[in-house]
Design an enzyme around this catalytic site. Structure first.
Site, short mmCIF file in Angstrom:
data_model
loop_
_atom_site.label_atom_id
_atom_site.label_comp_id
_atom_site.label_asym_id
_atom_site.label_seq_id
_atom_site.Cartn_x
_atom_site.Cartn_y
_atom_site.Cartn_z
N LYS A 107 -26.14 -23.10 -97.75
CA LYS A 107 -24.66 -22.95 -97.84
C LYS A 107 -24.21 -22.25 -98.94
O LYS A 107 -24.58 -22.12 -100.11
CB LYS A 107 -23.87 -24.40 -97.73
CG LYS A 107 -24.43 -25.33 -96.80
CD LYS A 107 -23.73 -26.95 -96.94
CE LYS A 107 -24.54 -27.71 -95.77
NZ LYS A 107 -24.33 -28.90 -96.00
N LYS A 190 -16.59 -26.02 -100.00
CA LYS A 190 -16.75 -27.55 -100.40
C LYS A 190 -17.38 -28.02 -101.64
O LYS A 190 -17.47 -28.82 -102.45
CB LYS A 190 -17.08 -28.55 -99.25
CG LYS A 190 -18.60 -28.28 -98.76
CD LYS A 190 -19.79 -28.95 -99.34
CE LYS A 190 -21.12 -28.78 -98.94
NZ LYS A 190 -22.19 -29.28 -99.63
N SER A 253 -25.38 -35.64 -104.85
CA SER A 253 -24.73 -34.46 -104.68
C SER A 253 -25.02 -33.59 -106.13
O SER A 253 -24.73 -34.30 -107.01
CB SER A 253 -23.25 -34.48 -104.61
OG SER A 253 -22.71 -33.25 -104.84
#
Length: 338
Positions: A107, A190, A253
């Site tokens: 991403k 994001k 994360s």
């Protein structure tokens, strides 16, 4: 039906996806440019550094030979970090044949060109179908076999359904979508919002703050996506709000962790060194603000994150400025009845 698949990139995500594919009965080859990494995988059948405790089947083939990895494969899963996508695609190009499908699972947005990952691959390898796959899916949980849902996107329905077929099983559900741009914007932006959420955590702020960042973050992402020609439905789905929630909230994360450290006073460099993995949001942040300016879209969270990352602005000041912006309605297109 059994397929021949190469996974290009043996980080945590590439390794986890290799396990999914192998468990689905496919013939899997996992490639890394790092010889020591491949030797470790061959010897231990486990990525002890990036996916400890997840045992890999002995049927997976490991190699540092890119040509051999690509040869005769029907699907090529491109799982290197986004900053290495172009260089890896350039190396792959001489060996890729027409009819092979490349599935981008990283991403990011390329800072210099403002191109998405799939656009970079299409530019370097124009003779193949390119798909993307993303959604709320941490490698650590996929490796443990926890139920996960993602989306496979492609310009051609048959290509997206092919990706869906090789990955889908009772614990790894795959939807399809034609909105590749919306998926990639959601998956990239994001990460930048998650840096902000992490900063709030590092500052000791609470659930109210996190909820505000997630909600206003998806509003920013949606505004840009619409201006660029993507669909808002995509941003309200798994590859938008779903991916944003998991990246802002999860202990896995790396973007949230890096942001949390910066909220505690670490510099960007110190934070990335502490995380010890590629923090994609840092690489996407400059590209995100460049896109916002190019398309004339107001993205205050993205702007403040850039100032913290690259102008040494204290995270506390960034949050204060977000809170003290000019007063306005939440949804400007809603009309008052009185």
């Amino acid at each position: 039906m059994k397929k021949r698949v190469a996974v290009i990139g043996a980080g945590s995500w590439g390794t986890a996806l290799s396990l999914v594919l192998c468990n689905n009965g496919h013939e899997v080859t996992l490639w890394s440019i790092v010889e020591a990494e491949i030797e470790m995988l061959k010897e231990k059948h486990e990525h002890v550094d990036k996916l400890p405790g997840v045992k890999l089947p002995e049927t997976i083939c490991y190699t540092t030979d890119l040509q051999a990895a690509i040869a005769d494969k029907e699907f090529l899963i491109l799982a290197v970090p986004s900053v290495f996508t172009r260089s890896t695609a350039k190396s792959m190009a001489p060996f890729v044949k027409e009819g092979q499908v490349i599935v981008c699972v990283a991403k990011g947005i390329e800072e210099e060109t403002l191109m998405t990952i799939s656009e970079v691959v299409e530019q370097e390898i124009p003779n193949v179908d390119v798909a993307v796959m993303c959604g709320p899916s941490h490698a650590e949980e996929v490796g443990r076999g926890l139920p996960t849902t993602v989306v496979a996107g492609a310009k051609k329905k048959s290509v997206a359904e092919g990706v869906q077929d090789i990955f889908m099983n009772e614990i790894f559900r795959v939807y399809t979508s034609p909105d590749v741009l919306g998926m990639e914007l959601g998956g990239s932006l994001k990460n930048v919002i998650a840096l902000a959420a992490g900063m709030a955590d590092g500052l000791g702020y609470g659930d109210n703050t996190k909820a505000a960042l997630i909600t206003r973050g998806i509003a920013e992402m949606g505004r840009l996506a619409l201006k660029m020609g993507a669909n808002y439905e995509t941003l309200s789905g798994l590859t938008g709000i779903g991916d944003l929630i998991v990246t802002c909230e999860s202990k896995h994360s790396r973007n949230r962790k890096a942001g949390m450290l910066m909220g505690q006073g670490y510099t960007m460099k110190q934070a990335t060194e502490e995380v010890k993995m590629v923090v994609e949001g840092i690489y996407s942040a400059k590209a995100a603000i460049a896109l916002a300016r190019k398309y004339d879209v107001d993205m205050p969270i993205i702007e403040e994150v850039n100032e913290v990352l690259f102008e040494d602005k204290p995270a506390k000041d960034a949050v204060k400025e977000l809170m003290m912006r000019d007063r306005r309605a939440e949804h400007s297109d809603l009309e008052w009845k009185a």
